[in-house]
Write a protein that holds these residues in place. Sequence first.
Motif, PDB file in Angstrom:
ATOM      1  N   ASP A 123       3.893  -8.831   5.407  1.00  0.00           N
ATOM      2  CA  ASP A 123       2.492  -9.784   5.247  1.00  0.00           C
ATOM      3  C   ASP A 123       2.619 -10.813   5.988  1.00  0.00           C
ATOM      4  O   ASP A 123       1.474 -11.839   5.896  1.00  0.00           O
ATOM      5  CB  ASP A 123       2.170  -9.762   3.694  1.00  0.00           C
ATOM      6  N   SER A 154       2.668 -10.170  -3.829  1.00  0.00           N
ATOM      7  CA  SER A 154       3.386  -9.036  -3.872  1.00  0.00           C
ATOM      8  C   SER A 154       4.511  -8.826  -2.889  1.00  0.00           C
ATOM      9  O   SER A 154       3.955  -9.036  -1.588  1.00  0.00           O
ATOM     10  CB  SER A 154       2.442  -7.543  -4.106  1.00  0.00           C
ATOM     11  N   ASN A 321     -14.514   0.273  -3.597  1.00  0.00           N
ATOM     12  CA  ASN A 321     -13.267  -0.149  -3.510  1.00  0.00           C
ATOM     13  C   ASN A 321     -12.777  -0.430  -4.989  1.00  0.00           C
ATOM     14  O   ASN A 321     -11.855  -1.166  -5.262  1.00  0.00           O
ATOM     15  CB  ASN A 321     -13.041  -1.735  -2.894  1.00  0.00           C
ATOM     16  N   GLY A 323     -10.553   1.482  -6.687  1.00  0.00           N
ATOM     17  CA  GLY A 323      -9.361   1.596  -6.642  1.00  0.00           C
ATOM     18  C   GLY A 323      -8.567   0.319  -6.395  1.00  0.00           C
ATOM     19  O   GLY A 323      -7.486  -0.324  -7.228  1.00  0.00           O
ATOM     20  N   THR A 324      -8.662  -0.375  -5.333  1.00  0.00           N
ATOM     21  CA  THR A 324      -8.328  -1.843  -5.165  1.00  0.00           C
ATOM     22  C   THR A 324      -8.402  -2.871  -6.160  1.00  0.00           C
ATOM     23  O   THR A 324      -7.470  -3.432  -6.452  1.00  0.00           O
ATOM     24  CB  THR A 324      -8.849  -2.345  -3.666  1.00  0.00           C
ATOM     25  N   LEU A 325      -9.780  -2.855  -6.609  1.00  0.00           N
ATOM     26  CA  LEU A 325     -10.086  -3.660  -7.546  1.00  0.00           C
ATOM     27  C   LEU A 325      -9.095  -3.692  -9.059  1.00  0.00           C
ATOM     28  O   LEU A 325      -8.548  -4.502  -9.561  1.00  0.00           O
ATOM     29  CB  LEU A 325     -11.614  -3.648  -8.094  1.00  0.00           C
ATOM     30  N   GLN A 327      -6.227  -1.915  -9.087  1.00  0.00           N
ATOM     31  CA  GLN A 327      -4.752  -2.218  -8.765  1.00  0.00           C
ATOM     32  C   GLN A 327      -4.525  -3.872  -8.863  1.00  0.00           C
ATOM     33  O   GLN A 327      -3.367  -4.240  -9.440  1.00  0.00           O
ATOM     34  CB  GLN A 327      -4.551  -1.796  -7.394  1.00  0.00           C
ATOM     35  N   ASN A 328      -5.663  -4.837  -8.358  1.00  0.00           N
ATOM     36  CA  ASN A 328      -5.502  -6.077  -8.286  1.00  0.00           C
ATOM     37  C   ASN A 328      -5.493  -6.648  -9.631  1.00  0.00           C
ATOM     38  O   ASN A 328      -4.684  -7.351  -9.992  1.00  0.00           O
ATOM     39  CB  ASN A 328      -6.666  -6.737  -7.493  1.00  0.00           C
ATOM     40  N   SER A 332      -2.338  -8.638 -11.442  1.00  0.00           N
ATOM     41  CA  SER A 332      -2.551  -9.943 -12.026  1.00  0.00           C
ATOM     42  C   SER A 332      -2.335 -10.146 -13.621  1.00  0.00           C
ATOM     43  O   SER A 332      -1.440 -10.906 -13.889  1.00  0.00           O
ATOM     44  CB  SER A 332      -3.863 -10.420 -11.778  1.00  0.00           C
ATOM     45  N   SER A 467       3.802  -2.504  -7.973  1.00  0.00           N
ATOM     46  CA  SER A 467       3.378  -2.503  -6.687  1.00  0.00           C
ATOM     47  C   SER A 467       1.977  -1.318  -6.726  1.00  0.00           C
ATOM     48  O   SER A 467       1.846  -0.599  -7.393  1.00  0.00           O
ATOM     49  CB  SER A 467       4.307  -1.882  -6.056  1.00  0.00           C
ATOM     50  N   ALA A 468       1.040  -2.062  -5.583  1.00  0.00           N
ATOM     51  CA  ALA A 468      -0.128  -1.472  -5.607  1.00  0.00           C
ATOM     52  C   ALA A 468       0.233   0.254  -5.449  1.00  0.00           C
ATOM     53  O   ALA A 468      -0.702   1.045  -5.824  1.00  0.00           O
ATOM     54  CB  ALA A 468      -1.143  -1.828  -4.585  1.00  0.00           C
ATOM     55  N   ASN A 469       1.043   0.332  -4.573  1.00  0.00           N
ATOM     56  CA  ASN A 469       1.560   1.829  -4.356  1.00  0.00           C
ATOM     57  C   ASN A 469       1.632   2.549  -5.345  1.00  0.00           C
ATOM     58  O   ASN A 469       1.684   3.940  -5.521  1.00  0.00           O
ATOM     59  CB  ASN A 469       2.420   1.948  -3.086  1.00  0.00           C
TER      60      ASN A 469
END
Length: 476
Positions: A123, A154, A321, A323-325, A327-328, A332, A467-469
């Motif tokens: 990143d 991350s 989004n 899923g992303t929300l 995961q974040n 956190s 991890s998000a994954n």
Amino acid sequence: MTTSVPQPSFGPNGFVIPSASQVLTGVTEDINSAFGGNLNPALNTPQGQLASSEAAVVDNVNQTFLFLTQQFDPAYASGRYQDALARIYFLERNPAQPTVVQALCTGLQGVVIPVGSLVVAADGNQYICTEAGTIPASGNITLTFECSVPGPISCPEGTLNQIYRSIPGWDSITNPADGVLGNNVESRSAFEARRAASVALNSIGSLPSVLGAVLAVPNVIDAFVTENSTNSPQTIGGVSVYPNSLYVSVVGGAAQDIGQAIWSKKAPGCAYNGNTSVTVLDTSPGYVPPYPAYTVSFEVPPPLPILFAVNIVNSTLVPANAGTLIQNAIISAFSGGDGGPRAKIGGTLLASRFYAPVAALGSWAQIVSIEIGSVNNASASFTGSISGTTLTVSAVSSGTLAVGQTISDVTGNLIVGTTITALGTGTGGTGTYTISASQTVGSESMQSAIANLFEIAVRINQVPTVSANNIVVTLI
């Protein structure tokens, strides 16, 4: 002058205020009495609106004083008041702390990787080496690196992969497991826990004094301290601890500073446990060089990746989004970013801990279930290799493989979040399986696991990571 409004009181339970409904009743009675009685108390009348407004003012003042009195109790203090209480103990709130990664450095035997060596993650974030090391005959060594940018950034498995400042003979770097998330500015709960631990810092020899000293080392994210005071090995928190020895597990901070902190609180002669050793010199008044030297050992725990399975109700309100929300929000909360406790060494991780941060995303986040998992509760342990999207299992030492399981290894060769998506010739044992991510991995030991638990016991030689994954969100 008299009033029917109940007054706040001081007593054994501290400052106690009347409820908002009690205040409203009292104000209504006062207004009714002032106008000679027989007024309609309905809140939609002029006198009712006057009563509700006055009651709101009184209750707001009561609540303000209640908040103020609570700020003198360390268990409830926050913000500026908590800072003031901590100052009595000469403590200041920790600034944001960096993510810490255990990285595998590969190269020629004898090459020295010094403190301050820079590497770069996928990143673009730079990571700084915090302990020097010399590459042994095996050709690789594991060293600790910290992100140059503080906070919960991350660093998934395999993404710390570029040497920024070349050192001849140092060929490559990778992280076999996810990095341990850093912190934002120390939260209220974390600051109070450290303040409580600091009280023991003034003592010598006790476990709380060792823990307090280690937590006071700059950039230490988490620590766990225990001991075996018997004359035989004992299993504590899933780990065998030497007889008559101290066990310290710690993430973050400089190794030399950690060793010095441990030694300063535990008298010389104590046996130690762990995978990391430093030499501490006793420079007490009266000694001259060469100073007495002691070897202090402690554990730098390997990461324990945590799997999440989040099921929420599907509806037109769910954003694209989502899923992303989710995961974040989980990432956190995992690091304590929501003000709650972070996932810790040797602790118990509860799936219910993550309901509130997910639900706080909005009314669309209607949670059906949140489950967690890890290789501590592995579904299968096996030997396998991967070519493209085909996993070939040559031997199974325990358990059964199945669709939906996440596979992992200890080398970092596998892509994080790789799952079994279909059966091939294998039906739980040896044979072939289809996986979610195309890759090439030679034959090695692997494990599979699934998020199907509501709590996980983290061993004292493990630090939980996320991890998000490894956070799978499903709309049902």
